[in-house]
Scaffold this motif. Structure first.
Motif, mmCIF file in Angstrom:
data_model
loop_
_atom_site.group_PDB
_atom_site.id
_atom_site.type_symbol
_atom_site.label_atom_id
_atom_site.label_comp_id
_atom_site.label_asym_id
_atom_site.label_seq_id
_atom_site.Cartn_x
_atom_site.Cartn_y
_atom_site.Cartn_z
ATOM 1 N N ALA A 20 25.465 36.830 42.282
ATOM 2 C CA ALA A 20 26.112 38.022 41.321
ATOM 3 C C ALA A 20 26.652 37.528 40.339
ATOM 4 N N ALA A 21 27.170 37.823 39.516
ATOM 5 C CA ALA A 21 28.215 38.052 38.868
ATOM 6 C C ALA A 21 29.613 39.126 38.423
ATOM 7 N N MET A 22 30.776 39.032 38.492
ATOM 8 C CA MET A 22 31.505 40.206 38.987
ATOM 9 C C MET A 22 32.173 41.509 37.592
ATOM 10 N N SER A 23 31.807 42.344 37.412
ATOM 11 C CA SER A 23 31.613 43.278 36.304
ATOM 12 C C SER A 23 33.289 43.557 36.125
ATOM 13 N N LEU A 24 34.146 42.359 35.540
ATOM 14 C CA LEU A 24 35.587 42.881 35.684
ATOM 15 C C LEU A 24 36.299 44.325 34.953
ATOM 16 N N ARG A 25 34.989 43.984 34.109
ATOM 17 C CA ARG A 25 35.614 45.518 33.065
ATOM 18 C C ARG A 25 35.248 46.985 33.850
ATOM 19 N N GLU A 26 34.639 47.259 34.377
ATOM 20 C CA GLU A 26 34.388 47.608 35.280
ATOM 21 C C GLU A 26 35.403 48.006 36.425
ATOM 22 N N PHE A 27 35.474 47.059 37.471
ATOM 23 C CA PHE A 27 36.997 46.931 38.023
ATOM 24 C C PHE A 27 37.684 47.485 37.446
ATOM 25 N N ALA A 28 38.798 46.584 36.693
ATOM 26 C CA ALA A 28 39.657 46.990 35.185
ATOM 27 C C ALA A 28 39.921 48.334 35.613
ATOM 28 N N GLU A 29 38.825 49.479 34.335
ATOM 29 C CA GLU A 29 38.795 50.004 34.456
ATOM 30 C C GLU A 29 38.741 50.974 35.157
ATOM 31 N N LEU A 30 38.235 50.941 36.765
ATOM 32 C CA LEU A 30 38.715 51.555 38.359
ATOM 33 C C LEU A 30 39.857 52.168 37.723
ATOM 34 N N TYR A 31 40.393 51.544 38.314
ATOM 35 C CA TYR A 31 42.016 51.822 38.313
ATOM 36 C C TYR A 31 42.836 51.799 37.093
ATOM 37 N N TRP A 32 42.599 51.211 35.932
ATOM 38 C CA TRP A 32 42.669 51.853 34.678
ATOM 39 C C TRP A 32 42.451 53.595 34.506
ATOM 40 N N GLU A 33 42.070 53.746 34.536
ATOM 41 C CA GLU A 33 41.651 55.332 34.876
ATOM 42 C C GLU A 33 41.598 56.483 35.290
ATOM 43 N N HIS A 34 42.179 56.007 36.793
ATOM 44 C CA HIS A 34 42.711 56.266 37.873
ATOM 45 C C HIS A 34 44.119 56.300 37.963
ATOM 46 N N GLY A 35 45.032 55.823 36.895
ATOM 47 C CA GLY A 35 45.810 55.963 36.568
ATOM 48 C C GLY A 35 47.311 55.855 37.530
ATOM 49 N N GLY A 36 47.202 56.453 39.092
ATOM 50 C CA GLY A 36 48.014 56.422 40.569
ATOM 51 C C GLY A 36 47.183 58.218 40.487
ATOM 52 N N ARG A 37 46.467 58.865 40.266
ATOM 53 C CA ARG A 37 45.679 59.498 41.070
ATOM 54 C C ARG A 37 44.831 59.138 42.057
ATOM 55 N N ARG A 146 22.582 43.598 34.702
ATOM 56 C CA ARG A 146 22.727 44.170 33.822
ATOM 57 C C ARG A 146 22.607 43.162 32.304
ATOM 58 N N ASP A 147 21.893 43.003 31.216
ATOM 59 C CA ASP A 147 21.710 42.507 29.852
ATOM 60 C C ASP A 147 20.910 40.761 31.042
ATOM 61 N N GLY A 148 20.066 41.502 31.907
ATOM 62 C CA GLY A 148 19.084 40.185 32.637
ATOM 63 C C GLY A 148 20.179 39.285 33.982
ATOM 64 N N ARG A 149 20.728 39.709 34.197
ATOM 65 C CA ARG A 149 21.718 39.401 35.096
ATOM 66 C C ARG A 149 22.054 39.666 36.427
ATOM 67 N N ARG A 150 22.534 39.891 37.360
ATOM 68 C CA ARG A 150 22.974 40.261 38.330
ATOM 69 C C ARG A 150 24.315 40.583 38.359
ATOM 70 N N VAL A 151 24.750 41.865 38.682
ATOM 71 C CA VAL A 151 26.094 41.689 38.011
ATOM 72 C C VAL A 151 26.864 42.855 38.981
ATOM 73 N N ILE A 152 28.277 42.938 39.627
ATOM 74 C CA ILE A 152 28.562 43.801 40.879
ATOM 75 C C ILE A 152 29.151 44.784 40.431
ATOM 76 N N VAL A 153 29.481 45.805 40.408
ATOM 77 C CA VAL A 153 29.648 46.945 39.878
ATOM 78 C C VAL A 153 30.757 48.273 40.406
#
Length: 306
Positions: A20-37, A146-153
């Motif tokens: 599986a591939a890692m979904s870097l966008r969602e991992f990055a958004e996870l920390y950007w979204e919370h921004g210290g919360r 997602r889009d035909g390939r295994r991804v980690i979210v």
């Protein structure tokens, strides 16, 4: 219901096990979204990025470091605040024992202990088993197609079903478990559509023992990584990244779990059924039920949780 579980937190293992591939966008958004919360995620998930080798991984590593620095600052501020409160309470108690001062001292002491413990965890570099444990509301890596390939979210372990609001979620807090006998009812918008897998090493349950609630740890024998069947949802949120969330599918327990005092159990599917589970045909739900029935059936040993 599954009160808590020890998961496989390292996305490298998902890549190794499943390609599986890692979904870097969602991992990055996870920390950007919370921004210290306050972000509830096992420390071991963050530790998996300590040896970043790509630009995307290094970006996430930097976001984690930034978030942890903000967390540490808030905890240090909390410690200063509560220590001052404790001094004030002791000053009052030195002249007169009052209920208010006694309660203030108790609260301050408890908060000092909690903040100091969390600060020590932030600075700790050696992982413990508990660093891989999730609870409802915590984040975990979930494998989907997602889009035909295994991804980690990264997804929150409490599913916000399609059409739900935050208020609905508060009114139905048990949505971290999807009961097998309600998949074609409460979960019909996800079952046959959004299937995932989370890798679990053991799980924990609250049970009644002699009129008291205790936590039992259930370990599969022989020891193994269980591919637990999940349903997931992606909820758009105005002016914020989408909320990804999931629920583990549970069913009637095997005899040894029931005898220990619990009435549900996660459903681990067989490795040979992973592709079929992750690529469901909504017109053939019988095939999905068959995968759940043709599950792995380890014997679950149990003991009091540490």
């Amino acid at each position: 219901m599954c009160y808590s579980a020890q998961i496989e937190p390292d996305y490298h293992q998902y890549i190794k096990m499943f390609g599986a591939a890692m979904s870097l966008r969602e991992f990055a958004e996870l920390y950007w979204e919370h921004g210290g919360r306050e972000l509830k995620a096992p420390m071991a998930i963050e530790a998996a990025f300590s040896d970043a080798t790509t630009d995307g991984e290094r970006r996430i590593q930097a976001l984690i470091a930034e978030t942890n620095a903000l967390r540490a600052t808030k905890l240090e501020q909390e410690l200063f605040k509560q220590r001052a409160r404790l001094v004030d309470a002791d000053r009052v108690l030195a002249t007169k024992a009052t209920k208010a001062a006694t309660e203030s001292k108790r609260i301050a002491s408890d908060k000092i202990d909690a903040a100091a413990h969390r600060l020590a965890d932030l600075r700790r570099t050696t992982l413990k088993d508990s660093d891989s444990r999730i609870y409802p509301g915590w984040y975990a890596p979930v494998m989907i197609v997602r889009d035909g390939r295994r991804v980690i979210v990264p997804m929150r372990y409490r599913c916000r079903l399609p059409g739900w609001t935050e208020q609905t979620e508060r009114e139905k807090p048990g949505s971290y478990n999807a009961l097998r006998d309600s998949l074609n009812q409460a979960w019909r918008k996800l079952f046959g559509h959004n299937h995932g897998i989370v890798v679990v090493n053991r799980f924990y349950e609250n049970v009644d023992r002699d009129g008291k609630k205790v936590v039992l740890e259930f370990d599969p024998a022989p020891a193994q990584q269980m591919l637990v069947a999940c349903l997931w949802s992606r909820t758009p949120i105005s002016d914020e990244p989408d909320l990804w969330s999931f629920a583990a599918i549970t069913d009637e327990p095997p005899p040894e779990v029931a005898a220990a005092g619990h009435d549900r159990c996660m459903v681990p599917i067989k490795p040979e059924n992973v592709d079929a589970w992750l690529n469901p045909n909504p017109s053939d739900l019988a095939a999905q039920y068959a995968i759940l029935d043709d599950r792995e059936r380890p014997y679950y040993e149990h003991r009091m949780a540490a």
